[in-house]
Scaffold this motif. Sequence first.
Motif, PDB file in Angstrom:
ATOM      1  N   UNK A  41       5.904  17.340   0.305  1.00 28.56           N
ATOM      2  CA  UNK A  41       5.352  16.019   0.012  1.00 28.56           C
ATOM      3  C   UNK A  41       5.339  15.127   1.250  1.00 28.56           C
ATOM      4  N   UNK A  42       4.442  14.161   1.198  1.00 26.15           N
ATOM      5  CA  UNK A  42       4.370  13.122   2.222  1.00 26.15           C
ATOM      6  C   UNK A  42       4.232  11.790   1.495  1.00 26.15           C
ATOM      7  N   UNK A  43       5.101  10.833   1.833  1.00 25.93           N
ATOM      8  CA  UNK A  43       5.103   9.521   1.200  1.00 25.93           C
ATOM      9  C   UNK A  43       4.931   8.465   2.278  1.00 25.93           C
ATOM     10  N   UNK A  44       4.043   7.508   2.026  1.00 22.37           N
ATOM     11  CA  UNK A  44       3.843   6.411   2.968  1.00 22.37           C
ATOM     12  C   UNK A  44       3.851   5.093   2.202  1.00 22.37           C
ATOM     13  N   UNK A  45       4.546   4.110   2.753  1.00 20.72           N
ATOM     14  CA  UNK A  45       4.589   2.764   2.191  1.00 20.72           C
ATOM     15  C   UNK A  45       4.225   1.791   3.302  1.00 20.72           C
ATOM     16  N   UNK A  97       6.069   6.157   7.171  1.00 15.85           N
ATOM     17  CA  UNK A  97       6.566   7.326   6.451  1.00 15.85           C
ATOM     18  C   UNK A  97       7.864   6.984   5.719  1.00 15.85           C
ATOM     19  N   UNK A  98       7.996   7.499   4.514  1.00 17.60           N
ATOM     20  CA  UNK A  98       9.187   7.282   3.703  1.00 17.60           C
ATOM     21  C   UNK A  98       9.741   8.631   3.294  1.00 17.60           C
ATOM     22  N   UNK A  99      11.046   8.811   3.500  1.00 16.98           N
ATOM     23  CA  UNK A  99      11.658  10.108   3.224  1.00 16.98           C
ATOM     24  C   UNK A  99      12.009  10.280   1.749  1.00 16.98           C
ATOM     25  N   UNK A 152       0.847  -1.189   0.000  1.00 21.55           N
ATOM     26  CA  UNK A 152       0.000   0.000   0.000  1.00 21.55           C
ATOM     27  C   UNK A 152       0.885   1.244   0.000  1.00 21.55           C
ATOM     28  N   UNK A 153       0.661   2.096  -0.977  1.00 19.86           N
ATOM     29  CA  UNK A 153       1.489   3.295  -1.097  1.00 19.86           C
ATOM     30  C   UNK A 153       0.603   4.537  -1.138  1.00 19.86           C
ATOM     31  N   UNK A 154       1.091   5.597  -0.545  1.00 20.28           N
ATOM     32  CA  UNK A 154       0.373   6.863  -0.546  1.00 20.28           C
ATOM     33  C   UNK A 154       1.308   8.014  -0.867  1.00 20.28           C
ATOM     34  N   UNK A 208      12.440   7.900  -4.182  1.00 16.41           N
ATOM     35  CA  UNK A 208      12.952   6.780  -4.971  1.00 16.41           C
ATOM     36  C   UNK A 208      12.372   5.446  -4.509  1.00 16.41           C
ATOM     37  N   UNK A 209      12.049   5.326  -3.219  1.00 17.79           N
ATOM     38  CA  UNK A 209      11.461   4.077  -2.711  1.00 17.79           C
ATOM     39  C   UNK A 209      10.090   3.836  -3.323  1.00 17.79           C
ATOM     40  N   UNK A 210       9.313   4.903  -3.506  1.00 17.63           N
ATOM     41  CA  UNK A 210       8.005   4.786  -4.148  1.00 17.63           C
ATOM     42  C   UNK A 210       8.157   4.537  -5.637  1.00 17.63           C
ATOM     43  N   UNK A 211       9.091   5.245  -6.266  1.00 15.66           N
ATOM     44  CA  UNK A 211       9.297   5.086  -7.708  1.00 15.66           C
ATOM     45  C   UNK A 211       9.649   3.651  -8.071  1.00 15.66           C
ATOM     46  N   UNK A 212      10.397   2.967  -7.217  1.00 13.06           N
ATOM     47  CA  UNK A 212      10.775   1.582  -7.509  1.00 13.06           C
ATOM     48  C   UNK A 212       9.566   0.653  -7.468  1.00 13.06           C
ATOM     49  N   UNK A 213       8.542   1.027  -6.715  1.00 10.44           N
ATOM     50  CA  UNK A 213       7.349   0.189  -6.594  1.00 10.44           C
ATOM     51  C   UNK A 213       6.349   0.416  -7.717  1.00 10.44           C
TER      52      UNK A 213
END
Length: 362
Positions: A95-99, A103-105, A84-86, A108-113
Amino acid sequence: MQITKLAIEHFRNIKSAVLLPAPQINIISGENGSGKTSVLEAIYSLGFGRSFRTHQSRQVVQDEYDSFTLFAQVVAPQNENAVKVGFRRQRNGETEIRINGENERKFSALARLVPVQLITPEGVALITEGPKQRRQFMDWGLFHVEPSYYEHWLTFSRLLKQRNSLLKQKLYDSQAGALWDKQLATAGEQVTDARRKYLLGLNEQLNVYCQQFLPQYQFEFRLLKGWAEDISFAEALADKLELDRRQGFTSVGPTKAEWQIRADGIDARERLSRGQLKLLVAALRLVQSADYNSHRGQPCVILVDDLPAELDSENQQKLCDALVQSGSQVFVTAIHQKELRSRFSNTEIRLFHVEHGTIKND
């Protein structure tokens, strides 16, 4: 990678929507301005952190809101566990990223998914316009398939920033600029070597796809590395040092690189018509997606905006066949879905209709 659920809030002209896409072909229909391209734009933003239509966050967030929010549930073919990604972006760009709820800083971690390929009527700019998009094409592929490349690029970028600072402040000699050059030359050669190997790998698959669209030509990538072909990067830095001193920045290197694609040995921009260039760009996106799949064991998500645009019936069918054969999850937009639906045979299709920013399952 496959998206099994997509939620969009306050993004462009879509106030709120939830889609449960098919694993293969998803057709999104609607009149011009209805919001169908915004669905592709939202998926693209999950993979790139920005829209493909603008770099300004405030143009994507709906006027009466402070942010947009995107949520997706994604699965890999070999893994039944969904991730689940947000992704939330404020109007001011924060920005706010969640995986999986954490929380993900780093984006690139989201882009890989969420590896995304985009085919649009304007995509011919990849070949016809400046080199920036062509560098991004190489670097996207290497980011996803060559684990060491990202660190090489970060090292090179750090060293280049240091050298440019010395040049700008006229401190090159007093602050051991020659030693920085030695390190920069090594890092730059590592980046360039990775790019060269990547394009050689794509060459092996390029004509397989181009044979479907443009069988009368033989195509080949050629890397233009950003300095003279017959010398090393260290030699190029030394050769341009006086110029760089005067200008206050580095004038050669991987930041100036690009690639050229040749048709029967001639620059494709000179050999092909605009319609043929559009087919070539579609082939390039499919080639890069296939290369990703061969390295990672999973397909990209492919977005196709206004598929019928500027393609005759025969070439529309060729592109649709290639999309099915890719094994990717595909999201494609069109004003009218009936004719497009008939072009995707023997595969699962899910239909969505967008009207005034509202998305309905058909």
